[in-house]
Motif scaffolding. Sequence first.
Motif, PDB file in Angstrom:
ATOM      1  N   UNK A 118     -69.513  33.749   4.563  1.00  0.00           N
ATOM      2  CA  UNK A 118     -67.893  33.978   4.896  1.00  0.00           C
ATOM      3  C   UNK A 118     -67.249  35.311   4.302  1.00  0.00           C
ATOM      4  N   UNK A 119     -67.373  34.872   3.081  1.00  0.00           N
ATOM      5  CA  UNK A 119     -66.581  35.022   1.828  1.00  0.00           C
ATOM      6  C   UNK A 119     -66.755  36.807   1.784  1.00  0.00           C
ATOM      7  N   UNK A 120     -68.355  37.232   2.187  1.00  0.00           N
ATOM      8  CA  UNK A 120     -68.643  38.617   2.212  1.00  0.00           C
ATOM      9  C   UNK A 120     -68.269  39.075   3.811  1.00  0.00           C
ATOM     10  N   UNK A 121     -67.917  38.465   4.554  1.00  0.00           N
ATOM     11  CA  UNK A 121     -67.908  38.870   5.797  1.00  0.00           C
ATOM     12  C   UNK A 121     -66.050  39.444   5.923  1.00  0.00           C
ATOM     13  N   UNK A 122     -65.155  38.656   5.050  1.00  0.00           N
ATOM     14  CA  UNK A 122     -63.711  38.832   5.053  1.00  0.00           C
ATOM     15  C   UNK A 122     -64.410  39.351   3.532  1.00  0.00           C
ATOM     16  N   UNK A 138     -51.682  39.608   3.019  1.00  0.00           N
ATOM     17  CA  UNK A 138     -52.735  40.351   3.070  1.00  0.00           C
ATOM     18  C   UNK A 138     -54.888  39.791   2.776  1.00  0.00           C
ATOM     19  N   UNK A 139     -54.630  38.903   1.770  1.00  0.00           N
ATOM     20  CA  UNK A 139     -56.233  38.490   1.338  1.00  0.00           C
ATOM     21  C   UNK A 139     -55.832  37.094   1.131  1.00  0.00           C
ATOM     22  N   UNK A 140     -54.261  36.879   1.603  1.00  0.00           N
ATOM     23  CA  UNK A 140     -54.903  34.960   1.623  1.00  0.00           C
ATOM     24  C   UNK A 140     -54.917  35.117   3.118  1.00  0.00           C
ATOM     25  N   UNK A 141     -54.382  35.935   3.111  1.00  0.00           N
ATOM     26  CA  UNK A 141     -55.002  35.295   5.572  1.00  0.00           C
ATOM     27  C   UNK A 141     -56.463  36.156   5.449  1.00  0.00           C
ATOM     28  N   UNK A 142     -56.827  36.816   4.682  1.00  0.00           N
ATOM     29  CA  UNK A 142     -58.223  36.727   4.927  1.00  0.00           C
ATOM     30  C   UNK A 142     -59.034  36.026   4.277  1.00  0.00           C
ATOM     31  N   UNK A 143     -58.525  35.088   3.655  1.00  0.00           N
ATOM     32  CA  UNK A 143     -58.954  34.092   2.876  1.00  0.00           C
ATOM     33  C   UNK A 143     -59.198  32.582   3.677  1.00  0.00           C
ATOM     34  N   UNK A 144     -58.425  32.738   4.769  1.00  0.00           N
ATOM     35  CA  UNK A 144     -58.005  31.274   5.731  1.00  0.00           C
ATOM     36  C   UNK A 144     -58.586  31.452   6.967  1.00  0.00           C
ATOM     37  N   UNK A 145     -59.153  32.853   7.123  1.00  0.00           N
ATOM     38  CA  UNK A 145     -59.941  33.183   8.256  1.00  0.00           C
ATOM     39  C   UNK A 145     -61.170  33.294   7.680  1.00  0.00           C
ATOM     40  N   UNK A 146     -61.652  33.107   6.784  1.00  0.00           N
ATOM     41  CA  UNK A 146     -62.992  33.257   5.820  1.00  0.00           C
ATOM     42  C   UNK A 146     -63.051  31.716   5.881  1.00  0.00           C
ATOM     43  N   UNK A 147     -62.440  30.724   5.947  1.00  0.00           N
ATOM     44  CA  UNK A 147     -62.353  29.382   5.922  1.00  0.00           C
ATOM     45  C   UNK A 147     -63.393  28.853   7.571  1.00  0.00           C
TER      46      UNK A 147
END
Length: 250
Positions: A118-122, A138-147
């Motif tokens: 998930x981390x790699x995908x984002x 933007x980074x924070x939103x990507x982190x939540x999507x990774x979750x």
Amino acid sequence: MKILNLIKKYGKQTVVGDVSVTIPKGQVTSFIGPNGAGKSTVLGMITRLIARDNGEVMLDGQSLEAYKSNDLAKKLAILKQSNHHHLKLTIRELVSFGRFPHSAGRLTPEDEKQIDEAIHYMELTDIEHKYLDELSGGQRQRAYIAMVIAQDTEYVLLDEPLNNLDMHHSVKMMQVIRKLAHELGKTVIIVMHDINFASCYSDYIVAFKKGRVAAAGKTEEIIKKQVLEEIYEMNFDIHSLNGQNICVYY
């Protein structure tokens, strides 16, 4: 997913009135409509975060009420607008929360693999040990999507995932969301305000007005001058660009 006759009232005010719609599997469905049209409330009722006054949600032929909470969390993930990024968590710690329905906090090698993927995908691998309060929006939103990706559910529900993102990050986010459906086979439902992003990245659109479904269908059936003017009560021009309908409103 079938949504059948959903109703939600707050006191004497009906905020969602008799909403019925079928969400196609493996596609991106956007909920659009004016503020206060009931989009986020319907999303909340789909996930049992908001109690409904009437109606039913059927998930793969089974009533939502038949699912135990942990079983539902393995089937359906939601990302709401308000996320507490002031918590002292790293990206990796946040993403690991997505595995809780599967591991109850005791991470297995399979959980670690899902977190890594998930981390790699984002595209967050290089900064996975950074704290959330050190990240850009933007980074924070990507982190939540990774979750959400790490939770590995068939259904992914996102409430205004483009909030506070600039144009560049909004485009990147929508590209990822589309890949979730078209590459990973997820059924994605998004609450959106930007009609052009909905037009470019959605397969299916449900348009709400005054707590009811005003129109629902394939994107090209909804992104039309007459349909949008009826929903938003304003003037629209529709232009075709690279095969996509682009809206200009005034």
